[in-house]
Design an enzyme around this catalytic site. Sequence first.
Site, mmCIF file in Angstrom:
data_model
loop_
_atom_site.group_PDB
_atom_site.id
_atom_site.type_symbol
_atom_site.label_atom_id
_atom_site.label_comp_id
_atom_site.label_asym_id
_atom_site.label_seq_id
_atom_site.Cartn_x
_atom_site.Cartn_y
_atom_site.Cartn_z
ATOM 1 N N SER A 24 17.768 -50.071 30.044
ATOM 2 C CA SER A 24 17.030 -50.665 28.925
ATOM 3 C C SER A 24 17.978 -51.270 27.883
ATOM 4 O O SER A 24 19.012 -50.699 27.552
ATOM 5 C CB SER A 24 16.188 -49.577 28.264
ATOM 6 O OG SER A 24 15.512 -50.100 27.157
ATOM 7 N N ASN A 102 10.525 -48.870 28.876
ATOM 8 C CA ASN A 102 11.249 -47.943 28.009
ATOM 9 C C ASN A 102 10.515 -47.936 26.678
ATOM 10 O O ASN A 102 10.200 -49.000 26.144
ATOM 11 C CB ASN A 102 12.696 -48.425 27.852
ATOM 12 C CG ASN A 102 13.541 -47.534 26.959
ATOM 13 O OD1 ASN A 102 13.416 -47.573 25.736
ATOM 14 N ND2 ASN A 102 14.411 -46.751 27.547
ATOM 15 N N ASN A 130 12.562 -42.944 25.421
ATOM 16 C CA ASN A 130 13.855 -42.891 24.733
ATOM 17 C C ASN A 130 13.757 -41.886 23.597
ATOM 18 O O ASN A 130 13.094 -42.151 22.600
ATOM 19 C CB ASN A 130 14.188 -44.289 24.198
ATOM 20 C CG ASN A 130 15.503 -44.319 23.430
ATOM 21 O OD1 ASN A 130 16.203 -43.319 23.339
ATOM 22 N ND2 ASN A 130 15.837 -45.479 22.878
ATOM 23 N N CYS A 133 15.737 -41.411 19.079
ATOM 24 C CA CYS A 133 15.209 -42.097 17.916
ATOM 25 C C CYS A 133 14.820 -41.074 16.868
ATOM 26 O O CYS A 133 14.532 -39.920 17.176
ATOM 27 C CB CYS A 133 14.033 -42.990 18.280
ATOM 28 S SG CYS A 133 13.080 -42.434 19.677
#
Lengths: 306, 244
Positions: A24, A102, A130, A133
């Site tokens: 990604s 993603n 993901n 974050c």
Amino acid sequence: MASNVNLTVKLGNLIFKNPVLTASGTFGYGVEYKKYMDLDKLGGFIVKGLSIVEKQGNKPPRIVETPSGMLNAIGLQNVGVDRFINEKLPKLKDVNSHIIANIYGTSVDEFVGIVEKLENEGLVSAYEVNVSCPNVAQGGALFGKNPDNVFELTSAVKNITDKPVIVKLTPNVDDISIIALAAQDAKADAVSLINTITGMVIDTKTKKPVLANKTGGLSGPAIYPVGVRMVYEVYEKVKIPIIGVGGIYNSGVALQYIMVGASLIEVGTANFIKPDITVEIIEGIRRYLDEENINSIGDIVGIAHI
Amino acid sequence: MELKIVENREIAKNTFSLKIENPALFDIKPGQFFMVRINGFNYPLLRRPFSVANFTGNYIEIIYRVVGEGTKILTDKKVGEFIDLLGPLGNGFDEIAENKKIMLVGGGIGAAPLIYLSSVLKNRHKTPYEAFFGFNSKDEIYVDFGSIATMDGSSGFDGNVVDMIEDRLNEDTFIFACGPTIMMKRLAYVCYDKGCGMKVSLESRMACGIGVCLGCVVESQNGFKKVCEDGPVFDFREIVWQAM
Ligand SMILES: Cc1cc2nc3c(=O)[nH]c(=O)nc-3n(C[C@H](O)[C@H](O)[C@H](O)COP(=O)(O)OP(=O)(O)OC[C@H]3O[C@@H](n4cnc5c(N)ncnc54)[C@H](O)[C@@H]3O)c2cc1C
Ligand SMILES: Cc1cc2nc3c(=O)[nH]c(=O)nc-3n(C[C@H](O)[C@H](O)[C@H](O)COP(=O)(O)O)c2cc1C
């Protein structure tokens, strides 16, 4: 001479024609690479991280080159999930390769909202979550640093989809296998690792960090030994499939990841340097298996542990 | 795309002309660039962006200044060797405003793409134009046309090229510019002041050159724009110069 080695890999209910995916953020929405390679050759490709609404990203400078690597602080600039569905996916209709979304959010609800929007898109085969974050509810600490948060997030996503869920782990933690176990406990179908390693570069003329964001994520060939080590550690602890990523630029490094336990691999930064590098990597893996008289790629997954 | 080097020699101080055989596979617009691979993996890792300084039936010319590791290594490439190019990339200087007084304004290595633009203006558009180039000193000059300004006064106008042209600019002028960011910024402010039009080619660090890494963005009036794909040539009014 046609090779008869078996490169196919199963993940959840999906069959990948070979173990090579693209990472990604390094492959756009796939569309951009159409003129440089045949996307159908790939096992699959993972699109740029999608957020619930379009994101502008960080101020420039956003990248700086380092020895055999680069730092980036793009700040997840992306078109948002709606424009992805309306503008990008239609251009990928004819692609015969797995498209993996993603996804990126700052709260569990945002992740869930993105998956709900993508759920009816038949072209999207799987999700890669993901977790690198900031979790706004937790004061901005990364989801991926806390096993409880990863468990909660993964469970929430798993609850609303039948598509495979891959949890993408950050290497910026003390013990990555604890986070991988949390994803497994939450019924993740696979974990992928590693995301970028946090770093900084100073401009000695301005005496300040080069990147406007000050820190950035290190990627590229320089980081592959870190990724290989982490996949090795995670393979010892979890049973779900592992996707290896970090610094892969040739079939040799890809095979290292496979030998320490990766069922699939993702190629990232190397796509920038050679847009069709993945095709070479697939061929290199095939050649290696041929030469070693190994029938199936599955036979060497984790072989470095025995 | 692996292409053969037909020339690589110093044409001014720290400035080299790299000529590569024309594979006759594409046309190139002035202002477009190539991502040039310096070495195989792994060092230096990223390709380097270079504009096209000339394009003939026989060759593609890049004029480069040695500023760091990559360009240093490039000077060692020999005639007959192959070099890996990705491109041509970017939008280029199109939409030539033929009803205006055209000026090409280049600073340092930024004059390179304007050489190719000048030949296209002359041969394809048959449009008159004037050219103005600024260099630090006489030994850095690699152009053989146009009016010259040097910072040390060793050739032509004594001072920078923006000072040299400022008084000539008005609503009827249309500038094509390329040069260091600080010079482009100054020129942009002058253009606002004088009401002239300008297309400017910008530089930014880029990893991919093909619009996917999102590393090379600049701030525009409508959010971030990619230098590699939305540019490198922009209408100067699009750019938020305060942020540059
Ligand atoms: C669209 C475009 C066209 C260009 N055309 C030319 C040209 O025709 N001739 C020429 O001499 N130079 C040109 N440049 C600048 C050229 O790309 C850099 O001078 C070169 O990348 C420096 O590499 P290096 O390894 O020698 O320097 P280093 O400083 O060692 O490079 C380190 C990193 O920073 C990047 N970098 C450094 N300076 C620049 C810069 N000014 N712009 C973009 N990236 C930079 C490099 O690509 C590399 O990734 C152009 C830049 C762009 C964006
Ligand atoms: C420019 C850039 C952008 C990235 N964007 C994302 C992203 O949006 N989501 C994500 O999970 N990883 C992102 N990554 C991380 C990569 O997917 C990959 O995990 C990492 O770069 C390590 O692999 P590599 O060394 O092969 O590049 C990005 C990496 C780069 C270099």
